[in-house]
Design a protein around this motif. Sequence first.
Motif, short mmCIF file in Angstrom:
data_model
loop_
_atom_site.label_atom_id
_atom_site.label_comp_id
_atom_site.label_asym_id
_atom_site.label_seq_id
_atom_site.Cartn_x
_atom_site.Cartn_y
_atom_site.Cartn_z
N ILE A 244 0.76 -1.10 0.00
CA ILE A 244 -0.13 0.07 -0.28
C ILE A 244 0.62 1.50 -0.32
CG2 ILE A 244 -1.92 1.15 1.14
CD1 ILE A 244 -2.63 -1.55 2.20
N LEU A 245 2.04 1.04 0.60
CA LEU A 245 3.05 2.78 0.98
C LEU A 245 3.93 2.85 -0.11
CD1 LEU A 245 2.78 2.68 5.02
CD2 LEU A 245 1.44 3.51 3.51
N LEU A 246 4.57 1.68 -0.31
CA LEU A 246 5.98 1.48 -1.22
C LEU A 246 5.76 2.30 -2.13
CD1 LEU A 246 8.50 0.97 -0.83
CD2 LEU A 246 7.79 -1.29 -2.84
N PRO A 247 4.41 2.60 -2.92
CA PRO A 247 4.57 2.87 -4.69
C PRO A 247 4.60 4.74 -4.21
CG PRO A 247 3.00 1.80 -4.59
CD PRO A 247 3.13 1.47 -2.92
N VAL A 248 3.54 5.13 -3.22
CA VAL A 248 3.20 6.74 -2.52
C VAL A 248 4.43 6.73 -1.76
CG1 VAL A 248 1.19 7.64 -1.42
CG2 VAL A 248 0.96 5.45 -2.30
N VAL A 249 5.09 5.83 -1.46
CA VAL A 249 6.10 7.05 -0.93
C VAL A 249 7.38 6.35 -1.49
CG1 VAL A 249 8.21 5.88 0.81
CG2 VAL A 249 6.12 5.53 1.69
N MET A 250 7.63 6.02 -2.97
CA MET A 250 8.21 6.64 -3.98
C MET A 250 8.74 7.45 -4.42
SD MET A 250 8.99 2.25 -4.83
CE MET A 250 10.66 2.47 -5.73
N ARG A 251 6.79 7.63 -5.00
CA ARG A 251 6.65 8.74 -5.68
C ARG A 251 6.95 10.12 -4.23
NH1 ARG A 251 1.91 6.35 -6.61
NH2 ARG A 251 2.22 5.19 -8.81
N PHE A 252 7.17 10.37 -3.28
CA PHE A 252 7.25 11.26 -2.76
C PHE A 252 9.33 11.49 -2.61
CE2 PHE A 252 8.68 12.79 1.43
CZ PHE A 252 7.86 14.07 1.57
N ASN A 253 9.86 10.45 -1.96
CA ASN A 253 11.18 10.31 -2.09
C ASN A 253 11.75 10.87 -3.71
OD1 ASN A 253 11.50 9.90 0.22
ND2 ASN A 253 11.24 7.96 0.32
N LEU A 254 10.77 10.52 -4.79
CA LEU A 254 11.94 10.82 -6.43
C LEU A 254 12.12 11.96 -6.39
CD1 LEU A 254 11.88 9.14 -9.14
CD2 LEU A 254 9.78 10.38 -9.98
N PRO A 255 12.08 13.40 -5.94
CA PRO A 255 12.25 14.34 -6.39
C PRO A 255 13.71 14.24 -5.96
CG PRO A 255 10.40 14.89 -5.93
CD PRO A 255 10.03 13.24 -5.45
N ALA A 256 13.73 13.52 -5.16
CA ALA A 256 15.11 13.43 -3.54
C ALA A 256 16.14 12.92 -4.49
CB ALA A 256 14.75 13.83 -2.85
N SER A 257 15.75 11.90 -5.19
CA SER A 257 16.42 10.41 -5.81
C SER A 257 16.22 9.69 -6.91
CB SER A 257 16.29 8.76 -4.71
OG SER A 257 15.23 9.13 -4.07
N GLU A 258 16.08 11.09 -7.62
CA GLU A 258 15.99 10.20 -9.41
C GLU A 258 16.76 9.31 -10.14
OE1 GLU A 258 15.51 13.88 -12.00
OE2 GLU A 258 14.19 15.12 -10.91
N LYS A 259 18.31 10.07 -9.24
CA LYS A 259 19.30 9.02 -10.76
C LYS A 259 19.19 7.66 -9.52
CE LYS A 259 24.20 8.97 -11.23
NZ LYS A 259 23.72 9.42 -13.10
N LYS A 260 18.57 7.33 -7.93
CA LYS A 260 18.35 5.96 -7.79
C LYS A 260 16.95 5.40 -8.29
CE LYS A 260 21.67 5.63 -3.72
NZ LYS A 260 21.96 5.41 -3.04
N MET A 261 16.06 6.01 -8.27
CA MET A 261 14.60 5.62 -8.54
C MET A 261 15.15 5.18 -10.09
SD MET A 261 12.78 5.89 -5.73
CE MET A 261 12.33 6.49 -4.51
N ALA A 262 16.14 5.87 -11.13
CA ALA A 262 16.18 5.30 -12.05
C ALA A 262 16.49 3.50 -12.49
CB ALA A 262 16.31 7.11 -13.01
N CYS A 263 17.51 3.56 -11.40
CA CYS A 263 18.16 2.36 -11.03
C CYS A 263 17.27 1.26 -10.94
CB CYS A 263 19.47 2.93 -10.14
SG CYS A 263 21.16 2.99 -11.18
N ILE A 264 16.52 1.61 -9.63
CA ILE A 264 15.88 0.40 -9.83
C ILE A 264 14.75 0.84 -10.50
CG2 ILE A 264 12.84 0.46 -7.95
CD1 ILE A 264 15.40 2.18 -6.10
N GLY A 265 13.93 1.40 -11.22
CA GLY A 265 13.27 1.46 -13.05
C GLY A 265 13.86 0.57 -13.43
N LYS A 266 14.94 0.05 -14.06
CA LYS A 266 16.07 0.06 -15.19
C LYS A 266 15.73 -1.83 -13.90
CE LYS A 266 19.28 2.15 -16.05
NZ LYS A 266 20.39 2.69 -16.61
N GLU A 267 15.66 -1.75 -13.20
CA GLU A 267 15.68 -2.83 -12.62
C GLU A 267 13.97 -4.02 -12.71
OE1 GLU A 267 17.63 -5.30 -11.45
OE2 GLU A 267 19.71 -3.92 -11.39
N VAL A 268 13.00 -2.26 -13.21
CA VAL A 268 11.68 -2.88 -12.83
C VAL A 268 11.67 -3.53 -14.59
CG1 VAL A 268 9.23 -2.58 -12.28
CG2 VAL A 268 11.38 -1.86 -10.80
N LEU A 269 11.71 -2.79 -15.02
CA LEU A 269 11.29 -2.56 -16.66
C LEU A 269 12.89 -2.64 -17.08
CD1 LEU A 269 10.38 0.96 -16.50
CD2 LEU A 269 8.45 -1.14 -16.09
N GLY A 270 13.34 -3.35 -17.00
CA GLY A 270 15.21 -3.37 -18.24
C GLY A 270 15.34 -1.87 -18.43
#
Lengths: 380, 380
Positions: free
Chosen positions: B281-307
Amino acid sequence: MLVTKFAIPEIIFGKGSTKHLAQCARRLGARRVLLVSDDGLERAGWVSMIKGLLEEDLLDCVYFNNVDSNPRDHQVHEGAALYREAQADVIIGLGGGSPIDAAKGIATIVGNGGQIRDYEGANKIMRPLPPMIFIPSTAGSGSDMSQYSIITDVERQVKMSIISRSLVPNLSIIDPTMLTTKTPELIIASAVDALAHAVESYVSKAASPFTEHQALLSIRLILDNINEAVETRSLHALEQLSIASTAAGMSFSNAGLGIGHSLAHSIGGRYDVLHGLVHPILLPVVMRFNLPASEKKMACIGKEVLGPRICSERCLGEKGIDALHEMFVRLGVTTRLRDILPTNSDMEAICRMAERDTCTITNPRQASWQDLLRICEEAW
Amino acid sequence: MLVTKFAIPEIIFGKGSTKHLAQCARRLGARRVLLVSDDGLERAGWVSMIKGLLEEDLLDCVYFNNVDSNPRDHQVHEGAALYREAQADVIIGLGGGSPIDAAKGIATIVGNGGQIRDYEGANKIMRPLPPMIFIPSTAGSGSDMSQYSIITDVERQVKMSIISRSLVPNLSIIDPTMLTTKTPELIIASAVDALAHAVESYVSKAASPFTEHQALLSIRLILDNINEAVETRSLHALEQLSIASTAAGMSFSNAGLGIGHSLAHSIGGRYDVLHGLVHPILLPVVMRFNLPASEKKMACIGKEVLGPRICSERCLGEKGIDALHEMFVRLGVTTRLRDILPTNSDMEAICRMAERDTCTITNPRQASWQDLLRICEEAW
C-alpha cells in the motif's frame, strides 16, 4: 545449490576511519595491544600515527615489525613470544598482506600453541584466537577480510596456506587515505592481486550467490578506476579500489581461489618474488585454461571488461581475457615469467607443489601438474 | 564518502543447512538453549524438527512460544525470566520477524537488565548479549541479519525500534525448505517486505557501496522470482527469494530505512495489522514522494523493474514505480489503506508518531507529519 557459508568481519570503511581504532580495541577488551607492521609503513608515518591514536586513549602498545614481504614461520613465532611476554590482549595488524598474515599467524600460535606449520591446510585451528583488528594499507591482499594466512615455511621453501574461519578478524578498519603514500607500482600490483582474487573466486567451484556479485562488483570497480588511480592518484579513485579490494576479499575468503594462486604460492615460496607481480603474468593464461569449464562466467567477466557485445559466450570470454592482458601491458607491468624468475629449470617442482595447493581444489577445471607446467611455459 | 560501517552475521545458507544447528550452538558454548518460536511454526512441524536436532546432539532445550505476530514488551520480559530460570546459555530464534525480534528483546534483557523500553532508539545497549542463532522461516523480515528489533510497547501503543550492533546474531542459518510450508499470501507479504527493505535502504541517506549493490541484487531477485515462487512454489524460486531477503537484510541493517517503515511501525503499533500488508500500500506512494530527492537511484530501480529504457531518469523512476504498483495489484494484495484500517480518524496521531520514528532520519527527502499525512491520504 548446496549448503554454503559466508563470513566476513565487521567493517568500518572511509576516509579517517582509523580514528575509531582505540575505541574499537577497547570494545574488544584491550588494555595492551600488539601492533604488527613493517618498515615501509614506519617510513610512511602510519605506524607512529596509529601508535599516537592508541596512546591518546591510554592504551599500551607493544610493537613488532620483523616481518618480511613474504612473512616467515620464525617471524610468526617471534611475534607470538613477544605477545606472551608483554601480556598483550588484542592484536592489531597494519599493512599489506604480509603484516596482516603475520598477525594472523601470531594469533594462531598465541591461541593454540605449537608451530605454525601445524595449522597448514583447512580447518586445523581448534581453539579461539585473541581479538584481531586489521587496518589494510593496500587495496589488494584482502587479508583483512579473509580466512587465509600465507606463511613461508623456510625449511621446505613453501608458502603455506592456513585457512580457517578463526582467521577472520573481529574488525577491519579500511581507510583509503592510507593508499596516498603508495607508489604507482604498488597500487597496480595490489589492484591486479584484487582482480585475480575476484576472477578466480568468481569462477571457483565453491562460488555462491553471496560471493559472485561481490566478485563482479570488484572487477567492475577495478576496471573503472585503475587508470585514474595510477595517473591522478585521486582519493576518489583510490577509495573505489579499496571498495573493490574489500569486495574481492569477501568473495575469495568464502569461495576460495584457483590455480593462479596455487602457482603464485608455489613460485613465491621458492623465489620470494612480490605476490602482486605474478598475477598479471599468470591471470590471462590461467583464464584461457579455465575457459572451457566456465564459459558462461567468463562471458560475464568479458561483459564487465568490454561492455555488452553480440557474440558467443566463448568469444566474449576470449575477448575479455585478451583485453585484460592488453590492460596489463598498458599499465607497464611485466607479463612474462622470465622477467621475474632467475631460471625455468625447476618449473616441474614448482608445478608439482602447486598441484597440491589448497587453491587447486576450487579451480573450475581439473588441473594436473602437467597442465600447470604448460601454463607456466605459455607464460614464460 | 563519509565513514560507514557494515556488520552482518556469519551465514550458513542452503537446503538442509539447519542440520548444522547443534554443532554451531556447541561452538558458541551451548549446553542448554532457549528456543523462541510460535504456534505457526509448531503446526508446520518445524519446532519439533529443531528440538529433535538439538536432542540428537544431547543439548538441553527450553522452549518459549508466547509471541504474538507483533511481539509485546511483556512477552519479552516473560521470555527473559524463563531464560534466567532455566540457566540457558544460547538463544535460538526460529520464525518470521516476530519470534526473532522477540528473541533479540529477550537477549537484550538477559544481558542488560531493566525493561525493554529502556533500549528504544539507537545504540542504547551497552553490555554484551548471550550468543544468538537465528533460523528465518520467511523470506522477508531480514531480522536474522539485522541490527533492528521491533517490539510493541502495549501501554503506549507504539512499535519501538531498538537498533544496536549487538542485535546482529552470531549466526544466521537460512534454509529455504522452511518456505515450502508457507501460504502464497505469506510468501507475497514477506517478499514485498523484503522489497520495501531493499528500496528504502537503497535510497537511504546512509546507503554505502557495501549496501547499495546488495539492495539492487535483492530487487532484481524478487522481481525475477516472485511469480514463479507463488505459482509453482518451486524450491529454486523460493531459494532465490531467500537470497533476496538476506541481501535486503544486509542492506537495511547497515543503511537504515525510510518513511515507509516509519508509517508501518506507527500503524502497526496502533492497529496490530500484519507488517507485510502495509508495504504494497505505502511503498509506491512513498517512492513517488521520494522521487525528487533521489531521481538517479529511482531510475536504477526503474531499470531493474523494466529493463533499460530510453527516457529521462525521472521518467524511468516514475514508470518503475507504476510497474511496481501494477505488480502488487496483479499479485492480488490490497493496495488501499482503507482495506486494512478500521478508521482514518486518527491518521494525524499516526503521522505525528511516524515523524519521530528512527527510520525517518535516513529517508532521502525531509518529511514532516503533514507530508506523511498526505501520503496516507493518497494511499487511503
